[in-house]
Write a protein that holds these residues in place. Structure first.
Motif, PDB file in Angstrom:
ATOM      1  N   LEU A 226       1.152  -0.913  -0.141  1.00  0.00           N
ATOM      2  CA  LEU A 226      -0.114  -0.149  -0.115  1.00  0.00           C
ATOM      3  C   LEU A 226       0.769   1.327  -0.076  1.00  0.00           C
ATOM      4  O   LEU A 226       0.835   2.462  -0.822  1.00  0.00           O
ATOM      5  N   GLU A 227       1.738   1.241   1.045  1.00  0.00           N
ATOM      6  CA  GLU A 227       3.084   2.353   0.607  1.00  0.00           C
ATOM      7  C   GLU A 227       3.716   2.706  -0.581  1.00  0.00           C
ATOM      8  O   GLU A 227       3.794   3.584  -0.905  1.00  0.00           O
ATOM      9  N   GLY A 228       3.531   1.414  -1.646  1.00  0.00           N
ATOM     10  CA  GLY A 228       3.736   2.003  -3.007  1.00  0.00           C
ATOM     11  C   GLY A 228       2.579   2.727  -3.497  1.00  0.00           C
ATOM     12  O   GLY A 228       3.672   3.155  -4.485  1.00  0.00           O
ATOM     13  N   LEU A 229       1.828   1.947  -2.928  1.00  0.00           N
ATOM     14  CA  LEU A 229      -0.178   1.856  -4.009  1.00  0.00           C
ATOM     15  C   LEU A 229       0.691   4.226  -4.321  1.00  0.00           C
ATOM     16  O   LEU A 229       0.298   5.228  -4.559  1.00  0.00           O
ATOM     17  N   ARG A 230       0.597   4.824  -3.180  1.00  0.00           N
ATOM     18  CA  ARG A 230       0.314   5.115  -2.321  1.00  0.00           C
ATOM     19  C   ARG A 230       1.555   6.506  -3.307  1.00  0.00           C
ATOM     20  O   ARG A 230       1.188   7.921  -3.303  1.00  0.00           O
ATOM     21  N   THR A 231       2.629   6.178  -2.875  1.00  0.00           N
ATOM     22  CA  THR A 231       3.816   7.300  -3.996  1.00  0.00           C
ATOM     23  C   THR A 231       3.306   7.433  -5.067  1.00  0.00           C
ATOM     24  O   THR A 231       3.363   8.264  -5.659  1.00  0.00           O
ATOM     25  N   ILE A 232       2.930   6.562  -6.181  1.00  0.00           N
ATOM     26  CA  ILE A 232       2.679   6.462  -7.491  1.00  0.00           C
ATOM     27  C   ILE A 232       1.173   7.246  -7.755  1.00  0.00           C
ATOM     28  O   ILE A 232       1.468   7.486  -8.171  1.00  0.00           O
ATOM     29  N   MET A 233       0.230   7.101  -6.656  1.00  0.00           N
ATOM     30  CA  MET A 233      -0.810   8.081  -6.387  1.00  0.00           C
ATOM     31  C   MET A 233      -1.002   9.125  -6.473  1.00  0.00           C
ATOM     32  O   MET A 233      -1.066  10.209  -7.503  1.00  0.00           O
ATOM     33  N   GLU A 234       0.375  10.107  -6.029  1.00  0.00           N
ATOM     34  CA  GLU A 234       1.537  10.881  -5.771  1.00  0.00           C
ATOM     35  C   GLU A 234       1.549  11.722  -7.472  1.00  0.00           C
ATOM     36  O   GLU A 234       1.294  12.871  -7.194  1.00  0.00           O
ATOM     37  N   GLN A 235       1.914  10.749  -8.055  1.00  0.00           N
ATOM     38  CA  GLN A 235       2.466  11.265  -9.537  1.00  0.00           C
ATOM     39  C   GLN A 235       0.716  11.546 -10.315  1.00  0.00           C
ATOM     40  O   GLN A 235       1.151  12.495 -11.623  1.00  0.00           O
ATOM     41  N   PHE A 236      -0.415  10.817 -10.005  1.00  0.00           N
ATOM     42  CA  PHE A 236      -1.260  11.610 -10.766  1.00  0.00           C
ATOM     43  C   PHE A 236      -2.385  12.116 -10.234  1.00  0.00           C
ATOM     44  O   PHE A 236      -2.611  12.631  -9.444  1.00  0.00           O
ATOM     45  N   ASP A 237      -1.371  13.661 -11.004  1.00  0.00           N
ATOM     46  CA  ASP A 237      -1.730  14.965 -10.955  1.00  0.00           C
ATOM     47  C   ASP A 237      -1.841  15.228 -11.944  1.00  0.00           C
ATOM     48  O   ASP A 237      -0.881  15.873 -12.274  1.00  0.00           O
ATOM     49  N   ILE A 238      -2.929  16.095 -12.825  1.00  0.00           N
ATOM     50  CA  ILE A 238      -3.209  15.963 -14.379  1.00  0.00           C
ATOM     51  C   ILE A 238      -2.083  17.531 -14.521  1.00  0.00           C
ATOM     52  O   ILE A 238      -2.443  17.866 -16.010  1.00  0.00           O
ATOM     53  N   LYS A 239      -2.436  18.683 -13.375  1.00  0.00           N
ATOM     54  CA  LYS A 239      -1.217  20.008 -13.087  1.00  0.00           C
ATOM     55  C   LYS A 239      -0.171  20.116 -13.385  1.00  0.00           C
ATOM     56  O   LYS A 239       0.770  20.780 -13.930  1.00  0.00           O
ATOM     57  N   LYS A 240       0.501  18.281 -13.383  1.00  0.00           N
ATOM     58  CA  LYS A 240       1.891  18.127 -13.368  1.00  0.00           C
ATOM     59  C   LYS A 240       2.255  17.949 -15.311  1.00  0.00           C
ATOM     60  O   LYS A 240       2.318  17.331 -15.495  1.00  0.00           O
ATOM     61  N   ALA A 241       1.149  17.912 -16.270  1.00  0.00           N
ATOM     62  CA  ALA A 241       1.045  17.822 -17.580  1.00  0.00           C
ATOM     63  C   ALA A 241       0.749  19.190 -17.970  1.00  0.00           C
ATOM     64  O   ALA A 241       0.126  20.095 -17.481  1.00  0.00           O
ATOM     65  N   PRO A 242       0.956  19.387 -18.952  1.00  0.00           N
ATOM     66  CA  PRO A 242       0.408  20.909 -19.960  1.00  0.00           C
ATOM     67  C   PRO A 242      -0.376  20.835 -19.767  1.00  0.00           C
ATOM     68  O   PRO A 242      -1.456  20.761 -20.183  1.00  0.00           O
TER      69      PRO A 242
END
Length: 310
Positions: A226-242
């Motif tokens: 679950l800790e690994g999932l939390r790390t990955i979930m933080e990458q899901f941020d639409i504002k990190k895309a153009p």
């Protein structure tokens, strides 16, 4: 699923091909629903998926050739992206690239969605991406999922005997792909417009997730922690895309228990997009507004027609 598969075989043996086609397709749907968001026994889950794919293949083999979805495999990072091309009834029509939810299948939900778009005048390529369906065995979810969609566009630019108008491309995704589709459009300028239905806009380690979503995301990412999932979930941020400068339609349900803070997520995506944008909000809508499907699908069709056909 097994009962329907047997009935389909019996219908086929009697020469009742239309009945057999329908029964094989219903069997595929039953095998899919039986394994959908089921993560207790992964081996059993994968076997049920294989049965769904097998029955779908049997069903479409009974279609008339001009209506039969075309199986296409596209090379990508040492494996292939599997998908089905549903052709419009006229040449030189736009292409919609359709991505399922995290645990959806191109043969089931996407098949019926594709048929609706074909009726509206579009070619549709429905596929399993990294971590999804058939592709899961060889490649789990990747943070740059948009590269898989770009590989699909590359393929059709190099292989287009189908007379598809590749100057007009839309992307559509629902559930987790309700985030991936707009993100793809932001990175690949060849995409003309995007539809996202009930997707994430952002995530964080502290965000409380539906337990089914937690298991689903661990499954598609190939994680046991679950800790690994939390790390990955933080990458899901639409504002990190153009910022998206092309037309965007976001659909959101106020009673969505799968996507946390669904309306806030939708507003976050709308704030990120800087081009023409529309939020279609259903206060009583469930996840992907499935309880308003008779309104949502025609509306999406009209929206794509407005931006790709007129």
């Amino acid at each position: 699923g097994e009962k329907l598969e047997k009935l389909a075989e019996e219908a086929l043996s009697k020469g009742n091909t239309y009945s057999a086609r329908s029964l094989f397709q219903e069997a595929a749907a039953c095998f899919h629903i039986g394994q959908h968001v089921y993560f207790i026994d992964i081996e059993q889950k994968n076997k049920a998926q294989e049965r769904a794919r097998k029955n779908y293949k049997r069903a479409i083999e009974l279609y008339d050739e001009e209506e039969r979805p075309i199986r296409i495999e596209i090379s990508f990072r040492g494996t292939v992206i599997p998908g089905y091309l549903h052709l419009a009834r006229k040449p030189n029509r736009p292409l919609i690239i359709m991505s399922c939810g995290a645990d959806g299948l191109k043969e089931i939900e996407a098949h019926y969605g594709a048929n609706s778009l074909v009726d509206a005048g579009f070619n549709v390529f429905a596929f399993d991406g990294p971590g999804q369906g058939e592709m899961w065995k060889n490649m789990k979810m990747i943070p740059d999922y948009e590269k898989a969609v770009s590989a699909i566009i590359d393929y059709f630019e190099e292989n287009n005997p189908y007379h598809i108008d590749l100057e007009r491309i839309g992307v559509e995704g629902w559930s987790f792909s309700g985030y991936l589709a707009p993100r793809t459009a932001a990175f690949d300028k060849r995409v003309s417009c995007a539809v996202g239905n009930s997707g994430f806009g952002f995530a964080s380690k502290k965000m409380k997730l539906n337990p089914i979503v937690t298991k689903e995301m661990c499954y598609i990412a190939g994680l046991k922690s679950l800790e690994g999932l939390r790390t990955i979930m933080e990458q899901f941020d639409i504002k990190k895309a153009p910022s998206l400068e092309r037309p965007l339609l976001i659909i959101c349900g106020g009673k969505d228990i799968v996507i946390p803070k669904a309306k806030e997520q939708a507003d976050y995506i709308m704030d990120w997009a800087v081009g023409e944008k529309e939020l279609k909000y259903y206060p009583d809508g469930e996840h992907c507004c499935v309880n308003f499907k008779d309104e949502v699908h025609p509306y999406i069709n009209d929206w794509f027609r407005k931006h790709l056909l007129k």
